[in-house]
Design an enzyme around this catalytic site. Sequence first.
Site, PDB file in Angstrom:
ATOM      1  N   GLU A 140      -5.893   3.081   3.526  1.00  0.00           N
ATOM      2  CA  GLU A 140      -6.532   3.605   4.752  1.00  0.00           C
ATOM      3  C   GLU A 140      -7.946   4.081   4.460  1.00  0.00           C
ATOM      4  O   GLU A 140      -8.737   4.265   5.379  1.00  0.00           O
ATOM      5  CB  GLU A 140      -5.702   4.758   5.335  1.00  0.00           C
ATOM      6  CG  GLU A 140      -4.297   4.363   5.768  1.00  0.00           C
ATOM      7  CD  GLU A 140      -4.268   3.417   6.984  1.00  0.00           C
ATOM      8  OE1 GLU A 140      -5.327   3.205   7.603  1.00  0.00           O
ATOM      9  OE2 GLU A 140      -3.193   2.899   7.276  1.00  0.00           O
TER      10      GLU A 140
ATOM     11  N   ASP B 233       0.859  -1.192   0.000  1.00  0.00           N
ATOM     12  CA  ASP B 233       0.000   0.000   0.000  1.00  0.00           C
ATOM     13  C   ASP B 233       0.890   1.237   0.000  1.00  0.00           C
ATOM     14  O   ASP B 233       2.063   1.168   0.385  1.00  0.00           O
ATOM     15  CB  ASP B 233      -0.971  -0.012   1.181  1.00  0.00           C
ATOM     16  CG  ASP B 233      -0.353  -0.616   2.436  1.00  0.00           C
ATOM     17  OD1 ASP B 233       0.885  -0.645   2.535  1.00  0.00           O
ATOM     18  OD2 ASP B 233      -1.113  -1.051   3.316  1.00  0.00           O
TER      19      ASP B 233
HETATM   20  C1  LIG Z   1      -3.695  -1.976   9.071  1.00  0.00           C
HETATM   21  C2  LIG Z   1      -4.612  -0.851   9.383  1.00  0.00           C
HETATM   22  O1  LIG Z   1      -4.386  -0.147  10.352  1.00  0.00           O
HETATM   23  N1  LIG Z   1      -5.632  -0.647   8.540  1.00  0.00           N
HETATM   24  C3  LIG Z   1      -6.661   0.326   8.764  1.00  0.00           C
HETATM   25  C4  LIG Z   1      -7.705   0.206   7.675  1.00  0.00           C
HETATM   26  C5  LIG Z   1      -8.810   1.231   7.806  1.00  0.00           C
HETATM   27  C6  LIG Z   1     -10.045   0.890   7.058  1.00  0.00           C
HETATM   28  C7  LIG Z   1     -11.143   1.922   7.145  1.00  0.00           C
HETATM   29  N2  LIG Z   1     -10.686   3.269   6.914  1.00  0.00           N
HETATM   30  C8  LIG Z   1     -11.824   1.839   8.499  1.00  0.00           C
HETATM   31  O2  LIG Z   1     -11.493   2.618   9.409  1.00  0.00           O
HETATM   32  O3  LIG Z   1     -12.722   1.019   8.668  1.00  0.00           O
HETATM   33  C9  LIG Z   1      -7.296   0.117  10.130  1.00  0.00           C
HETATM   34  O4  LIG Z   1      -7.733   1.133  10.726  1.00  0.00           O
HETATM   35  O5  LIG Z   1      -7.372  -1.021  10.636  1.00  0.00           O
END
Ligand SMILES: CC(=O)N[C@@H](CCC[C@H](N)C(=O)O)C(=O)O
Length: 371
Positions: free
Chosen positions: A128, A69
Site C-alpha cells: 500500500e 503482499d
Molecule cells: C490494489 C490496491 O488497492 N492497491 C493500492 C496501491 C496504492 C499505491 C499508492 N499508495 C498510491 O496511492 O498511489 C491502490 O490504492 O490502488
Amino acid sequence: MNHQDLVNIRRDLHQIPELGFQEYKTQRYLQEVIARIPQKHLTIKQWRTGLLVKVSGYNPARLIGYRTDIDGLPVTEETDYSFASKHEGNMHACGHDFHMTIALGALQRLAEQPMEDDVLFIFQPAEEGPGGALPMLQTALLGEWRPDVVFALHVAPELPAGTVSTRDGLLFANTSELFIDFKGKGGHAAYPHLTHDMVAAASSFVTQLQQIVARRIDPLQSAVVTIGKIAGGSVQNVIAEKARLEGTIRTLDPKAIDLVKQHIEQIAKGHEISFDCKINLDYGANYYQVYNTTEYIERFKQIVSQEQLTWKEAKAAMTGEDFGYMLKDIPGFMFWLGVDSPYGLHSSKLSPSEDALSTGVHIVEKTIRNL
Ligand SMILES: CC(=O)N[C@@H](CCC[C@H](N)C(=O)O)C(=O)O
C-alpha cells in the site's frame, strides 16, 4: 490445512494489521505458521519485514514465483467482527489477510508434496506504500532466487466468492502518490486581510485539480486524480498557516502520469502567486502498471477451465499494485479472486467471504503445478 485452519489463520492475521515496513508481528506470525509445516524441502530467508520461502523441487529446471503482499492500511475498522483489528487505526481493508492465508495454504501443500521445479513464495511488505516490490526485486530477488515466472492474486469484493478473473495485457494502472504542503501566514479569524489563509488555498487547489482530468487529459485516455486526505488549521477562529493534501494519481498510459504532474505543478505556481504562499509537491511512491504476459494468461485460462472454476474476463482497473514492477522484469500475471463483499476494497467495512479461501489455495496450488 483444512478450511477451518485457513479461516483461523485469516482471522489471526486480520487482528494484527501493520503498515508498510512495520509488519513485525505479521512476519513473526508467518514464521510461526511456516515452522509448523514440513521443513525438509524449505529454505527460508528474511528480507526486511518480509520473507522468501523456497520449496526445492526434485529435478528443477525453473523457479516458479508466487507473491503475496502482507501490509494493512491506516483505516479504522468498522465491522462487527469478533476478530476485528486489535491495532487501532489500522485494518486489513485491502484483503492482504486473505492473500497471506492463501499463500500459506499453497505453501503447505507444496512443502508436503514438492514438484519437479523449485517454487518461491514471496511474502512482500509495503504494497500500500511506500512500495516493497521494487526494493525486493533489486536486492533479494536479484541473485540466485530470481523466478522465471511469477504470479499473484488480489481479492475482488464485487465478484462472487471463488470466481477467477483477469485479462491479457494491461490489468492495473500506473500510479503516483501525491503530497502537497502549503505554508502561508496565519492569524486572527477577524483579520483575514492580514493573513494568507492555507485552508482557503488548499480548498481552491482541490477544486482546480478536478480540471486536469476534465479539461487537460484527452477524453479517450484514462486518468484519476484523487485527494483522499485534507488537513489544516487548529481551531475554528484562527486562520491556518499550514495545510496539507494527500492523494494519488492514476493513468493507464505510463507517459500520461508525467502530463498530470506537469499540470499539478502549474496549478501550484498559480496558487503560490494568488495565495501568497509556498507550496511543496512530493510524489511519494510511484508504481508501474500491472501488465500480464499473453503466454501465461493463456495457460492460466486452461488451468481455470480444467479445475472447473468460474471465469470472468476482467477489464483494466485504475487500482495500483507494485507487483507491476515484478512483471516489468519477469513474465507472469495477476488475477482477481472473487470474495463477494457488499463493501469494496479500502472500505472500513470490507467483509470478504471466507468461502473463497479454499478456492484460492486450490487455484494457486494447481497453477504453480501446471504453469
Ligand atoms: C490494489 C490496491 O488497492 N492497491 C493500492 C496501491 C496504492 C499505491 C499508492 N499508495 C498510491 O496511492 O498511489 C491502490 O490504492 O490502488
